[in-house]
Design a protein around this motif. Structure first.
Motif, PDB file in Angstrom:
ATOM      1  N   LYS A  16     -10.899  -7.124   6.180  1.00  0.00           N
ATOM      2  CA  LYS A  16     -10.748  -7.527   4.938  1.00  0.00           C
ATOM      3  C   LYS A  16      -9.847  -6.277   4.349  1.00  0.00           C
ATOM      4  CE  LYS A  16     -15.414  -9.348   4.163  1.00  0.00           C
ATOM      5  NZ  LYS A  16     -16.808  -9.024   3.838  1.00  0.00           N
ATOM      6  N   ALA A  17     -10.154  -5.147   4.654  1.00  0.00           N
ATOM      7  CA  ALA A  17      -9.153  -3.990   3.962  1.00  0.00           C
ATOM      8  C   ALA A  17      -7.737  -4.286   3.971  1.00  0.00           C
ATOM      9  CB  ALA A  17      -9.621  -2.660   4.576  1.00  0.00           C
ATOM     10  N   ILE A  18      -7.313  -4.764   5.372  1.00  0.00           N
ATOM     11  CA  ILE A  18      -6.138  -4.963   5.856  1.00  0.00           C
ATOM     12  C   ILE A  18      -5.547  -6.258   4.956  1.00  0.00           C
ATOM     13  CG2 ILE A  18      -4.481  -5.812   7.398  1.00  0.00           C
ATOM     14  CD1 ILE A  18      -6.023  -4.123   9.519  1.00  0.00           C
ATOM     15  N   ARG A  19      -6.276  -7.311   4.906  1.00  0.00           N
ATOM     16  CA  ARG A  19      -6.036  -8.226   4.013  1.00  0.00           C
ATOM     17  C   ARG A  19      -5.710  -8.040   2.490  1.00  0.00           C
ATOM     18  NH1 ARG A  19      -9.160 -11.885   6.798  1.00  0.00           N
ATOM     19  NH2 ARG A  19     -10.994 -11.483   5.511  1.00  0.00           N
ATOM     20  N   GLU A  20      -6.461  -7.025   2.075  1.00  0.00           N
ATOM     21  CA  GLU A  20      -6.489  -6.650   0.371  1.00  0.00           C
ATOM     22  C   GLU A  20      -5.212  -5.814   0.309  1.00  0.00           C
ATOM     23  OE1 GLU A  20      -7.967  -7.381  -2.469  1.00  0.00           O
ATOM     24  OE2 GLU A  20      -8.854  -8.961  -1.263  1.00  0.00           O
ATOM     25  N   LEU A  21      -4.927  -4.959   1.381  1.00  0.00           N
ATOM     26  CA  LEU A  21      -3.767  -4.002   1.251  1.00  0.00           C
ATOM     27  C   LEU A  21      -2.428  -4.988   1.468  1.00  0.00           C
ATOM     28  CD1 LEU A  21      -4.922  -1.188   3.576  1.00  0.00           C
ATOM     29  CD2 LEU A  21      -4.120  -1.047   1.119  1.00  0.00           C
ATOM     30  N   LEU A  22      -2.576  -5.997   2.261  1.00  0.00           N
ATOM     31  CA  LEU A  22      -1.509  -6.947   2.322  1.00  0.00           C
ATOM     32  C   LEU A  22      -0.966  -7.643   1.081  1.00  0.00           C
ATOM     33  CD1 LEU A  22      -2.052  -8.405   5.960  1.00  0.00           C
ATOM     34  CD2 LEU A  22       0.162  -7.164   5.250  1.00  0.00           C
ATOM     35  N   ARG A  23      -2.266  -8.119   0.415  1.00  0.00           N
ATOM     36  CA  ARG A  23      -2.082  -8.657  -0.946  1.00  0.00           C
ATOM     37  C   ARG A  23      -1.658  -7.690  -1.965  1.00  0.00           C
ATOM     38  NH1 ARG A  23      -5.314 -12.358  -3.431  1.00  0.00           N
ATOM     39  NH2 ARG A  23      -6.414 -10.597  -4.530  1.00  0.00           N
ATOM     40  N   GLY A  24      -1.972  -6.241  -2.004  1.00  0.00           N
ATOM     41  CA  GLY A  24      -1.529  -5.354  -2.897  1.00  0.00           C
ATOM     42  C   GLY A  24      -0.125  -4.983  -2.668  1.00  0.00           C
ATOM     43  N   LYS A  53       7.417   3.875  -3.797  1.00  0.00           N
ATOM     44  CA  LYS A  53       6.167   4.805  -3.188  1.00  0.00           C
ATOM     45  C   LYS A  53       4.888   4.126  -2.903  1.00  0.00           C
ATOM     46  CE  LYS A  53       7.880   8.954  -5.315  1.00  0.00           C
ATOM     47  NZ  LYS A  53       7.739   9.993  -6.488  1.00  0.00           N
ATOM     48  N   ILE A  54       4.519   3.070  -3.862  1.00  0.00           N
ATOM     49  CA  ILE A  54       3.349   2.156  -3.867  1.00  0.00           C
ATOM     50  C   ILE A  54       3.381   1.523  -2.389  1.00  0.00           C
ATOM     51  CG2 ILE A  54       2.010   0.667  -4.769  1.00  0.00           C
ATOM     52  CD1 ILE A  54       2.960   1.555  -7.351  1.00  0.00           C
ATOM     53  N   MET A  55       4.647   0.881  -2.383  1.00  0.00           N
ATOM     54  CA  MET A  55       4.940  -0.038  -1.143  1.00  0.00           C
ATOM     55  C   MET A  55       4.672   0.895   0.285  1.00  0.00           C
ATOM     56  SD  MET A  55       5.677  -3.216  -1.635  1.00  0.00           S
ATOM     57  CE  MET A  55       6.865  -3.663  -0.394  1.00  0.00           C
ATOM     58  N   PHE A 187       8.644   3.057   5.436  1.00  0.00           N
ATOM     59  CA  PHE A 187       8.953   3.616   4.288  1.00  0.00           C
ATOM     60  C   PHE A 187       9.118   5.069   4.500  1.00  0.00           C
ATOM     61  CE2 PHE A 187       7.462  -0.414   2.825  1.00  0.00           C
ATOM     62  CZ  PHE A 187       8.365  -0.696   1.802  1.00  0.00           C
ATOM     63  N   HIS A 188       9.695   5.550   3.718  1.00  0.00           N
ATOM     64  CA  HIS A 188       9.756   7.347   3.872  1.00  0.00           C
ATOM     65  C   HIS A 188       8.526   7.762   3.085  1.00  0.00           C
ATOM     66  CE1 HIS A 188      13.462   8.448   5.688  1.00  0.00           C
ATOM     67  NE2 HIS A 188      14.017   7.410   5.138  1.00  0.00           N
ATOM     68  N   THR A 189       7.822   8.705   3.792  1.00  0.00           N
ATOM     69  CA  THR A 189       6.567   9.224   3.006  1.00  0.00           C
ATOM     70  C   THR A 189       7.105  10.910   2.599  1.00  0.00           C
ATOM     71  OG1 THR A 189       5.674   9.608   4.930  1.00  0.00           O
ATOM     72  CG2 THR A 189       4.931   7.750   3.787  1.00  0.00           C
ATOM     73  N   CYS A 190       8.229  11.227   3.115  1.00  0.00           N
ATOM     74  CA  CYS A 190       8.705  12.489   2.754  1.00  0.00           C
ATOM     75  C   CYS A 190       9.196  12.627   1.525  1.00  0.00           C
ATOM     76  CB  CYS A 190       9.818  12.797   3.739  1.00  0.00           C
ATOM     77  SG  CYS A 190      11.428  11.963   4.031  1.00  0.00           S
ATOM     78  N   LYS A 191       9.192  13.869   1.041  1.00  0.00           N
ATOM     79  CA  LYS A 191       9.900  14.009  -0.286  1.00  0.00           C
ATOM     80  C   LYS A 191      11.254  14.956  -0.130  1.00  0.00           C
ATOM     81  CE  LYS A 191       5.893  16.687  -0.473  1.00  0.00           C
ATOM     82  NZ  LYS A 191       4.930  16.151   0.600  1.00  0.00           N
ATOM     83  N   ASN A 192      12.049  14.502   0.735  1.00  0.00           N
ATOM     84  CA  ASN A 192      13.562  15.257   0.866  1.00  0.00           C
ATOM     85  C   ASN A 192      14.404  14.174   0.751  1.00  0.00           C
ATOM     86  OD1 ASN A 192      11.197  16.454   2.520  1.00  0.00           O
ATOM     87  ND2 ASN A 192      12.803  18.276   2.648  1.00  0.00           N
ATOM     88  N   LEU A 193      14.533  13.392  -0.461  1.00  0.00           N
ATOM     89  CA  LEU A 193      15.656  12.630  -0.640  1.00  0.00           C
ATOM     90  C   LEU A 193      16.915  13.404  -1.082  1.00  0.00           C
ATOM     91  CD1 LEU A 193      16.773   9.647  -1.035  1.00  0.00           C
ATOM     92  CD2 LEU A 193      16.191  10.013  -3.455  1.00  0.00           C
ATOM     93  N   LEU A 194      17.802  13.285  -0.496  1.00  0.00           N
ATOM     94  CA  LEU A 194      19.038  14.319  -0.428  1.00  0.00           C
ATOM     95  C   LEU A 194      19.920  14.052  -1.568  1.00  0.00           C
ATOM     96  CD1 LEU A 194      20.194  14.639   3.331  1.00  0.00           C
ATOM     97  CD2 LEU A 194      18.572  16.122   1.863  1.00  0.00           C
TER      98      LEU A 194
END
Length: 310
Positions: A16-24, A53-55, A187-194
DNA sequence: CGTATTTGACCGGT
DNA sequence: ACCGGTCAAATACG
């Protein structure tokens, strides 16, 4: 004594959690397309950055839950698992000249890495190499069957210090003119966009008459469980389903300033609709000076290679 | 000398 | 068994 690892109710909750996350994630994707119209006056924090970021957060959570299903090792963070893994060394074959394939050191490597599960991917076709603003570290190159050019494998430089899971593959296409096909995974989760993404101009590359830079977001729907969430995808071959968003273009290949999203509208469809081959009207809205209307046709050529002709 | 790339072997999915 | 993705030692680079 029982050996129940995932009680049924837990498994159901997990699904269910995965389904909800996919929906989100899907809703966020659609929101990102909608937000491509009005842009913030100042360049503080763009809506697209937030959406990305949300994605990224959704995608990472999904993949974490997804990979924990049949793999208890993955509960250990990847960065720390490497360090004390028995497979991190003890492999050497060329200096001694003798084959050591049968040595115990080789067997210890078994299971020391997981293959990437289905994650968000996007494909870009560019005539030049692109500096997408992230720091990449090359970790492999493979000759691909029936392909003239090898495929290059990159991971985020901050995979280990920040646990960023983003990877990409770059390969030259066969057709003429040769294009660089870049496939991004995760996706990148680091915060090092050059810096802002830009085209790397290749002096050996002749100024092309055709001028386009493409980005297709493709969400592959392969699991049957996911299909219920995307009923409109179920009818078609999955390779023909592409969400078009995050679409950049440059009129002359020399500049791409502050690329923004481009929305693809097909007659009678909404933003973010799944498209297939045909003729589509495109509206570009970017931070930059050029806002333009274009007509183009989308062709799905051989596996994964598609063209947008203007 | 620390960091990035090269390159052949290993591994897992099909 | 084959193919493609990943690992990691050797090597290159700044």
């Amino acid at each position: 004594m029982e050996s129940i690892i995932w009680p049924e109710n837990l498994l159901n909750d997990r699904n269910k959690a995965i389904r909800e996350l996919l929906r989100g994630r899907e809703f966020t994707n659609q929101l990102g397309v909608m937000l491509s119209g009005p842009l913030p006056a100042d360049g503080s924090v763009s809506a697209e950055d937030l959406v990305m970021k949300i994605m990224g957060s959704f995608s990472n959570t999904i993949s974490i839950l997804d990979s924990s299903e049949s793999d208890e090792v993955s509960q250990i963070p990847a960065s720390s698992r490497r360090l004390d893994s028995p497979c991190r060394d003890g492999r050497k074959s060329e200096d001694s000249g003798q084959s050591s394939k049968t040595s115990a050191a080789y067997k210890d490597r078994r299971g020391c890495y997981k293959r990437r599960k289905t994650s968000h991917t996007s494909i870009k076709l560019t005539p030049n190499l692109i500096d997408d603003g992230h720091a990449w570290r090359k970790y492999g190159q493979k000759v691909i069957l029936n392909a003239r050019h090898p495929r290059n494998y990159f991971r985020c430089t901050h995979k280990f210090d920040q646990g960023c899971q983003a990877t990409k593959q770059v390969q030259m296409t066969e057709n003429e003119p040769a294009m660089h096909k870049t496939t991004y995974h995760g996706f990148h989760t680091c915060k090092n966009l050059l810096k802002a993404p830009q085209i790397i101009l290749d002096s050996t590359h002749p100024a092309t008459d055709s001028s386009y830079l493409l980005c297709f977001d493709s969400d592959r729907i392969e699991k049957s469980s996911d299909r219920s969430l995307y009923p409109h995808l179920a009818k078609q071959e999955h390779k023909q389903n592409f969400h078009m968003s995050d679409y950049h273009m440059s009129p002359d290949l020399t500049t791409i300033d502050s690329p923004g999203p481009m929305t693809v509208l097909s007659p009678g469809s909404d933003h973010g609709d799944v498209i297939s081959s045909g003729v589509y009207s495109c509206t570009a809205s970017t931070h930059s000076s050029f806002g333009m209307d274009l007509m183009g046709s989308v062709d799905f050529a051989d596996d994964d290679v598609f063209q947008f002709a203007f």
